[in-house]
Motif scaffolding. Structure first.
Motif, PDB file in Angstrom:
ATOM      1  N   SER A  32       9.673  -8.893 -12.656  1.00 59.59           N
ATOM      2  CA  SER A  32       9.628  -7.907 -11.571  1.00 59.59           C
ATOM      3  C   SER A  32       8.197  -7.546 -11.214  1.00 59.59           C
ATOM      4  O   SER A  32       7.841  -7.425 -10.029  1.00 59.59           O
ATOM      5  CB  SER A  32      10.395  -6.647 -11.982  1.00 59.59           C
ATOM      6  OG  SER A  32      11.742  -6.946 -12.261  1.00 59.59           O
ATOM      7  N   GLU A  33       7.342  -7.375 -12.223  1.00 61.57           N
ATOM      8  CA  GLU A  33       5.945  -7.058 -11.964  1.00 61.57           C
ATOM      9  C   GLU A  33       5.264  -8.182 -11.186  1.00 61.57           C
ATOM     10  O   GLU A  33       4.448  -7.945 -10.290  1.00 61.57           O
ATOM     11  CB  GLU A  33       5.214  -6.798 -13.274  1.00 61.57           C
ATOM     12  CG  GLU A  33       5.583  -5.466 -13.920  1.00 61.57           C
ATOM     13  CD  GLU A  33       4.844  -5.249 -15.231  1.00 61.57           C
ATOM     14  OE1 GLU A  33       4.190  -6.196 -15.702  1.00 61.57           O
ATOM     15  OE2 GLU A  33       4.920  -4.132 -15.757  1.00 61.57           O
ATOM     16  N   ILE A  36       6.498  -7.997  -7.556  1.00 61.59           N
ATOM     17  CA  ILE A  36       5.891  -6.859  -6.868  1.00 61.59           C
ATOM     18  C   ILE A  36       4.414  -7.124  -6.588  1.00 61.59           C
ATOM     19  O   ILE A  36       3.881  -6.785  -5.514  1.00 61.59           O
ATOM     20  CB  ILE A  36       6.072  -5.577  -7.704  1.00 61.59           C
ATOM     21  CG1 ILE A  36       7.558  -5.183  -7.745  1.00 61.59           C
ATOM     22  CG2 ILE A  36       5.242  -4.427  -7.139  1.00 61.59           C
ATOM     23  CD1 ILE A  36       7.866  -4.034  -8.667  1.00 61.59           C
ATOM     24  N   SER A  37       3.715  -7.736  -7.550  1.00 58.17           N
ATOM     25  CA  SER A  37       2.292  -8.057  -7.356  1.00 58.17           C
ATOM     26  C   SER A  37       2.085  -9.016  -6.196  1.00 58.17           C
ATOM     27  O   SER A  37       1.172  -8.835  -5.370  1.00 58.17           O
ATOM     28  CB  SER A  37       1.727  -8.649  -8.643  1.00 58.17           C
ATOM     29  OG  SER A  37       0.370  -8.982  -8.485  1.00 58.17           O
ATOM     30  N   LEU A  39       4.184  -9.477  -3.602  1.00 57.43           N
ATOM     31  CA  LEU A  39       4.504  -8.761  -2.359  1.00 57.43           C
ATOM     32  C   LEU A  39       3.368  -7.837  -1.945  1.00 57.43           C
ATOM     33  O   LEU A  39       3.029  -7.725  -0.757  1.00 57.43           O
ATOM     34  CB  LEU A  39       5.794  -7.954  -2.543  1.00 57.43           C
ATOM     35  CG  LEU A  39       7.082  -8.768  -2.696  1.00 57.43           C
ATOM     36  CD1 LEU A  39       8.252  -7.844  -3.000  1.00 57.43           C
ATOM     37  CD2 LEU A  39       7.361  -9.584  -1.427  1.00 57.43           C
ATOM     38  N   PHE A  40       2.744  -7.174  -2.918  1.00 56.97           N
ATOM     39  CA  PHE A  40       1.659  -6.252  -2.607  1.00 56.97           C
ATOM     40  C   PHE A  40       0.443  -7.005  -2.065  1.00 56.97           C
ATOM     41  O   PHE A  40      -0.166  -6.611  -1.042  1.00 56.97           O
ATOM     42  CB  PHE A  40       1.282  -5.460  -3.859  1.00 56.97           C
ATOM     43  CG  PHE A  40       0.240  -4.414  -3.604  1.00 56.97           C
ATOM     44  CD1 PHE A  40       0.600  -3.162  -3.160  1.00 56.97           C
ATOM     45  CD2 PHE A  40      -1.113  -4.693  -3.812  1.00 56.97           C
ATOM     46  CE1 PHE A  40      -0.358  -2.194  -2.919  1.00 56.97           C
ATOM     47  CE2 PHE A  40      -2.057  -3.730  -3.570  1.00 56.97           C
ATOM     48  CZ  PHE A  40      -1.692  -2.475  -3.124  1.00 56.97           C
ATOM     49  N   MET A  70      -3.590  -3.657  -6.803  1.00 64.16           N
ATOM     50  CA  MET A  70      -2.642  -2.550  -6.646  1.00 64.16           C
ATOM     51  C   MET A  70      -3.199  -1.274  -7.250  1.00 64.16           C
ATOM     52  O   MET A  70      -3.134  -0.192  -6.658  1.00 64.16           O
ATOM     53  CB  MET A  70      -1.319  -2.921  -7.320  1.00 64.16           C
ATOM     54  CG  MET A  70      -0.183  -1.951  -7.030  1.00 64.16           C
ATOM     55  SD  MET A  70       1.313  -2.435  -7.889  1.00 64.16           S
ATOM     56  CE  MET A  70       1.567  -4.077  -7.269  1.00 64.16           C
ATOM     57  N   ILE A 138       4.315   3.576  -3.060  1.00 65.97           N
ATOM     58  CA  ILE A 138       3.791   2.497  -3.910  1.00 65.97           C
ATOM     59  C   ILE A 138       4.033   2.810  -5.385  1.00 65.97           C
ATOM     60  O   ILE A 138       4.440   1.949  -6.178  1.00 65.97           O
ATOM     61  CB  ILE A 138       2.290   2.296  -3.635  1.00 65.97           C
ATOM     62  CG1 ILE A 138       2.088   1.770  -2.213  1.00 65.97           C
ATOM     63  CG2 ILE A 138       1.677   1.329  -4.649  1.00 65.97           C
ATOM     64  CD1 ILE A 138       0.637   1.672  -1.801  1.00 65.97           C
ATOM     65  N   VAL A 141       7.595   2.170  -6.202  1.00 67.71           N
ATOM     66  CA  VAL A 141       7.887   0.732  -6.314  1.00 67.71           C
ATOM     67  C   VAL A 141       7.396   0.186  -7.648  1.00 67.71           C
ATOM     68  O   VAL A 141       8.056  -0.635  -8.279  1.00 67.71           O
ATOM     69  CB  VAL A 141       7.246  -0.028  -5.132  1.00 67.71           C
ATOM     70  CG1 VAL A 141       7.364  -1.537  -5.345  1.00 67.71           C
ATOM     71  CG2 VAL A 141       7.898   0.368  -3.824  1.00 67.71           C
ATOM     72  N   ILE A 142       6.207   0.665  -8.066  1.00 74.01           N
ATOM     73  CA  ILE A 142       5.664   0.205  -9.346  1.00 74.01           C
ATOM     74  C   ILE A 142       6.543   0.654 -10.512  1.00 74.01           C
ATOM     75  O   ILE A 142       6.819  -0.107 -11.449  1.00 74.01           O
ATOM     76  CB  ILE A 142       4.226   0.738  -9.528  1.00 74.01           C
ATOM     77  CG1 ILE A 142       3.301   0.097  -8.497  1.00 74.01           C
ATOM     78  CG2 ILE A 142       3.713   0.448 -10.933  1.00 74.01           C
ATOM     79  CD1 ILE A 142       1.918   0.691  -8.483  1.00 74.01           C
ATOM     80  N   PRO A 145      11.001  -0.818 -11.559  1.00 75.40           N
ATOM     81  CA  PRO A 145      11.529  -1.724 -12.597  1.00 75.40           C
ATOM     82  C   PRO A 145      11.661  -1.051 -13.952  1.00 75.40           C
ATOM     83  O   PRO A 145      12.614  -1.308 -14.691  1.00 75.40           O
ATOM     84  CB  PRO A 145      10.503  -2.858 -12.630  1.00 75.40           C
ATOM     85  CG  PRO A 145       9.832  -2.815 -11.301  1.00 75.40           C
ATOM     86  CD  PRO A 145       9.796  -1.379 -10.929  1.00 75.40           C
TER      87      PRO A 145
END
Length: 442
Positions: A32-33, A36-37, A39-40, A70, A138, A141-142, A145
């Motif tokens: 997940s991280e 997300i990384s 996408l960011f 991020m 943000i 979102v972080i 997860p």
């Protein structure tokens, strides 16, 4: 009644289950991280950079910083939000301090002059509010997860732990309400299966103890009833005969002597019964202990047979002795163990017809065995299983032969106190119709 079985190897360990689930959640978090990384970096960062240009905040050499993109952006948003809330002179001072201390580390240069095209102060405040909202989104979102992982892990633990604990609690409540036949049958991990089996064993033991308590109470009531019965009969006879003598109803001297002899016999019978009751109770009393000494059991047997030899002759009984000539030494209480042997021999004389064969054996093997058997009248099947209980005798014994029903109970207690056992072998064969067997461990 369901008994708890042993734990099988296929039972899973709760620790192993939690470890596997924890590793799985860690892997999903890492994935997940990563998502997300990506996408960011690809979508959110270009958009945020454009927003930050409006405040002339320059983020230089972004990829070479010690923090991730991020994290740097979030830090910048936090700084902007804090500076926007401070008075102008404090805001300027904080900008200078921040630039001096951390600009080289984060490669961030702050120049937060609000562009003139924003217009009124209200728009400026809305701009900062939007940045704060963006920061919160943000941050959410972080953390999402981790929140999902925590909830998922908590649900797994709850399902595996709360379910068995709830069933165990429910079972204990039912047991506390007196439902001692409660048994738990759920299947789960190893640790809770152990708790389940322990609970079932505890409930089964409590149920058995309750049954034993009821049985003891019933036996106590039966014992008191039998004592009253066995004492009432001679007392009634003594009272009747004494009243007849006092009222002068007995005219014949011979009849008077007969009545007096009956009173004496009944008195002796009551004395015998009371002494047996005393011995029976004494064996269970606190502080009573056997006075054991090393004796020759073979010689002790012969002594007790000799004391009753006249009684055997009177009933024309044949004695068959199979007793070793060499000494069989064993630590026993001479008085109590002699009472056991005497009781078994007296029963053989009292409850068998004339001419019966009585066999007395003593032999040593893995244990010491003393057998007193006869070929006389067999014991009724209805009392075989209760023969060693207090006041258990056949009707003929109680009504005609003055049997108390306490002798065998006392005998068995004494033998058990010596570490052995006394049992009845009532299987009829060519040698005997019944045999009482004393077993002593070596």
């Amino acid at each position: 009644m369901r008994k708890s079985g042993k734990i099988k190897r296929k039972d899973k360990s709760l620790k192993q289950f939690l470890n596997r689930r924890f590793i799985l959640i860690i892997l999903l978090l890492a994935l997940s991280e990563g998502v997300i990384s990506v996408l960011f970096s690809e979508f959110l960062y270009p958009f945020i950079s454009k927003l930050l240009v409006f405040t002339d905040i320059k983020i230089t050499n972004f990829s070479s910083g010690v923090l991730s993109n991020m994290t740097q952006v979030i830090l910048v948003l936090i700084i902007i939000c804090i500076l926007s809330l401070l008075p102008s002179y404090l805001s300027e001072a904080m900008k200078v301090i921040f630039q001096r201390v951390s600009a080289d580390v984060l490669q961030i240069r702050l120049d937060t002059k609000i562009p003139e095209q924003l217009g009124s102060p209200i728009l400026v405040q809305l701009y900062y509010f939007g940045l704060l909202l963006l920061f919160l989104i943000i941050l959410f979102v972080i953390l999402l997860p981790y929140l999902v992982a925590a909830l998922a892990f908590g649900r797994m633990v709850s399902k595996k732990v709360e379910g068995p604990i709830h069933r165990l609690t429910k079972g204990m409540e039912q047991v506390s309400e007196g439902k001692l036949d409660t048994r738990l049958t759920f299947e789960t991990e190893h640790e809770f299966i152990q708790m389940r089996n322990t609970f079932n064993e505890m409930a089964e033991q409590m149920e058995q103890n309750a049954k034993d308590k009821i049985e003891i109470e019933n036996r106590k009531n039966t014992l008191l009833s039998d004592i009253a019965h066995d004492l009432k009969t001679p007392i009634t006879t003594i009272s009747g005969y004494a009243t007849a003598l006092i009222d002068g109803l007995v005219k014949s001297p011979e009849k008077e002597v007969q009545y007096l002899e009956a009173i004496k016999a009944k008195s002796l019978r009551m004395d015998e019964l009371i002494m047996l009751l005393f011995e029976y109770v004494k064996l269970d009393s606190v502080g009573f202990a056997l006075s054991r000494e090393k004796l020759d059991l073979a010689e002790l047997l012969r002594e007790n047979i000799a004391l009753l030899y006249t009684d055997f002759e009177t009933k024309k009984m044949e004695i068959n002795m199979d007793i070793p000539t060499e000494a069989v030494n064993y630590e026993v209480d001479r008085i109590q163990f002699s009472r056991v042997i005497a009781n078994l021999l007296n029963n053989a004389i009292r409850y068998n017809p004339e001419g019966s064969l009585v066999t007395i054996k003593l032999f040593v093997g893995d244990c010491i065995k003393i057998v007193i058997a006869d070929n006389g009248a067999p014991i009724g099947e209805e009392i075989v299983g209760h023969i060693f209980e207090p006041f258990v005798t056949g009707d003929e014994s109680r009504n005609t032969k003055s049997g108390s029903g306490l002798g065998l109970s006392i005998a068995k207690k004494v033998v058990i106190m010596h570490g052995g056992d006394l049992v009845l072998d009532h299987e009829i064969n060519d040698e005997y119709t019944k045999a009482f067997v004393i077993t002593l461990p070596i």
